[in-house]
Design an enzyme around this catalytic site. Structure first.
Site, PDB file in Angstrom:
ATOM      1  N   SER A 149      37.649  43.347  35.492  1.00  0.00           N
ATOM      2  CA  SER A 149      38.414  41.790  35.413  1.00  0.00           C
ATOM      3  C   SER A 149      37.628  40.801  34.647  1.00  0.00           C
ATOM      4  CB  SER A 149      38.524  41.323  37.034  1.00  0.00           C
ATOM      5  OG  SER A 149      39.100  40.098  36.989  1.00  0.00           O
ATOM      6  N   ARG A 218      41.972  28.765  45.578  1.00  0.00           N
ATOM      7  CA  ARG A 218      41.802  30.213  46.050  1.00  0.00           C
ATOM      8  C   ARG A 218      43.180  30.815  46.388  1.00  0.00           C
ATOM      9  NH1 ARG A 218      39.095  34.637  45.414  1.00  0.00           N
ATOM     10  NH2 ARG A 218      38.764  35.822  47.526  1.00  0.00           N
ATOM     11  N   ASP A 324      49.711  44.892  38.102  1.00  0.00           N
ATOM     12  CA  ASP A 324      48.627  43.979  37.824  1.00  0.00           C
ATOM     13  C   ASP A 324      49.572  42.893  37.057  1.00  0.00           C
ATOM     14  OD1 ASP A 324      46.897  42.039  37.008  1.00  0.00           O
ATOM     15  OD2 ASP A 324      45.273  43.682  36.739  1.00  0.00           O
ATOM     16  N   HIS A 357      46.100  43.404  40.785  1.00  0.00           N
ATOM     17  CA  HIS A 357      44.819  43.221  39.750  1.00  0.00           C
ATOM     18  C   HIS A 357      43.674  43.570  40.645  1.00  0.00           C
ATOM     19  CE1 HIS A 357      42.286  41.747  36.810  1.00  0.00           C
ATOM     20  NE2 HIS A 357      41.560  40.853  37.796  1.00  0.00           N
ATOM     21  N   ASP A 358      43.940  43.449  42.035  1.00  0.00           N
ATOM     22  CA  ASP A 358      42.484  43.668  42.930  1.00  0.00           C
ATOM     23  C   ASP A 358      42.409  45.110  43.176  1.00  0.00           C
ATOM     24  OD1 ASP A 358      41.357  41.260  43.003  1.00  0.00           O
ATOM     25  OD2 ASP A 358      41.868  40.905  45.237  1.00  0.00           O
TER      26      ASP A 358
END
Length: 379
Positions: A149, A218, A324, A357-358
């Site tokens: 990332s 967040r 992603d 993405h994670d």
């Protein structure tokens, strides 16, 4: 009294002054890091891990700190990053708040926290600080530079600014430049923090803290870190067992409760000013600016290839997740193309993971296996 083991996190003092990419400098700046495995006599088995935006240097457990790390399934004896063979170092990025110098740190010139007087921070600075740390540990060349990332951005900055410092490279869910979508997301995250009255232009305290802004930032981040496929598979339209009927428009669906839990954990885990600085550094990043003869902005893909063609890694593994939305697959294709232009042997995988993405953090079966196979090849 029994002696306790030393803390796993160590600190390294950067050269002072430490010049920054966009001007300015830091004095008595420090980097936090943790290590696993043993550096061999030739000092040729070092693997450096550069993290995403929010993790600390505690990527895996150790005798000094047995708590599981954020990449626990990947790092350790017999695992993908095998600490029986590799000397593994994970740093907390310059500008962060987990032991390294950032906006929450004390400015030695004033004795007060830097807050918004912290100088402009760039991804290049993160890479340069990590290299300075490794050189301070006596490592003249990395066996492998691993970036995930934001850390994958910093890794590219290392490869371009220090072309001979890494023999090989793993780039997971990375990007060679910030795209408008990711800039827009981070802009909204920053706005949520800045518009919280308790932010107080960066002068907040523990008693008056921008909890609401951090929670919103967040939540927005978590939404973009995963994919709609995963949201649907994990939560569907399932409703919560208990709903606050006294509060208008209160959370009703399980997915809302999930986001609330993430926001609650994160709000006081990470310093708001550091969050602002790191996010803006990512927005500024474009490795194409390091091309010897940059083309106009409309040809930025050419700039990326031109900049990365100056790197000297022998082999590279570039990984992306097909779901992603934050750093989409074309960005990893740009990285692979640029590294190929340098003459490196590049292996590229568009991983069919639903975790977005994670995926590099949670899809260990796929990402871990690919990284482990790559590292075995270079042993």
């Amino acid at each position: 009294m029994a002696e306790f083991p030393p803390p796993a996190t160590q600190t390294f003092e950067l050269p002072s002054p430490f010049a920054l990419h966009r001007g300015g400098e830091l004095h008595q700046a420090r980097m936090a890091y943790e290590t696993w495995g043993t550096l061999n006599d030739a000092k040729s088995n070092a693997v450096l891990i550069l993290t995403g935006l929010s993790p600390s240097a505690h990527a895996a457990s150790s005798p000094a700190d047995p708590l599981p790390g954020w990449w626990e399934p990947v790092i350790g004896p017999g695992k993908a990053i095998d600490t029986d063979h590799w000397f593994v170092v994970c740093v907390n990025h310059l500008g962060s708040c987990k032991g390294s110098t950032g906006a929450a740190s004390i400015d030695p010139a004033t004795g007060e926290p830097y807050r918004l007087t912290f100088p402009d921070l760039s991804v290049e600075d993160m890479g340069n600080a990590a290299v300075a740390l490794m050189q301070g540990l006596g490592v003249t060349q990395l066996a492998c530079l691993v970036g995930c990332s934001m850390g994958a951005m910093a890794a590219l900055a290392v490869l371009v600014q220090h072309p001979d410092y890494a023999r090989t490279h793993i780039n997971a869910c990375g990007a060679a430049r910030a795209l408008p979508f990711s800039i827009a997301v981070r802009s909204l995250q920053r706005e949520a923090i800045r518009l919280d009255p308790d932010w107080q232009a960066g002068q907040y305290t523990d008693a008056d803290y921008p909890d609401t802004g951090m929670r919103l930032a967040r939540k927005l981040g978590v939404i973009t870190y995963r994919s709609s496929l995963e949201w649907n598979g994990r939560f569907g339209r399932v409703r919560m067992d208990e709903i606050d009927t006294n509060t208008p428009f209160s959370a009703e669906f399980v997915v809302e409760s999930y986001l609330d839990a993430h926001a609650d954990r994160f709000a006081r885990y990470f310093d708001p000013n550091c969050y602002l600085y790191l996010g803006r550094a990512m927005d500024w990043f474009d490795i194409g600016e390091h091309a010897l003869d940059p083309h106009p902005q409309v040809h930025c893909e050419e700039n990326i290839v031109a900049a990365l063609s100056r790197t000297h890694v022998q082999k590279a593994l570039v990984l992306g997740a097909v779901t992603d939305m934050l750093f989409p697959i074309p960005q990893q294709e740009e990285i692979a193309a640029g590294l190929m232009a340098s003459g490196a042997a590049v292996e590229f995988h568009a991983v069919p993971s639903e975790q977005g993405h994670d995926a590099f953090l949670v899809d260990h079966e796929r990402f871990g296996a690919l990284m482990g196979a790559f590292l075995k090849e270079i042993m």
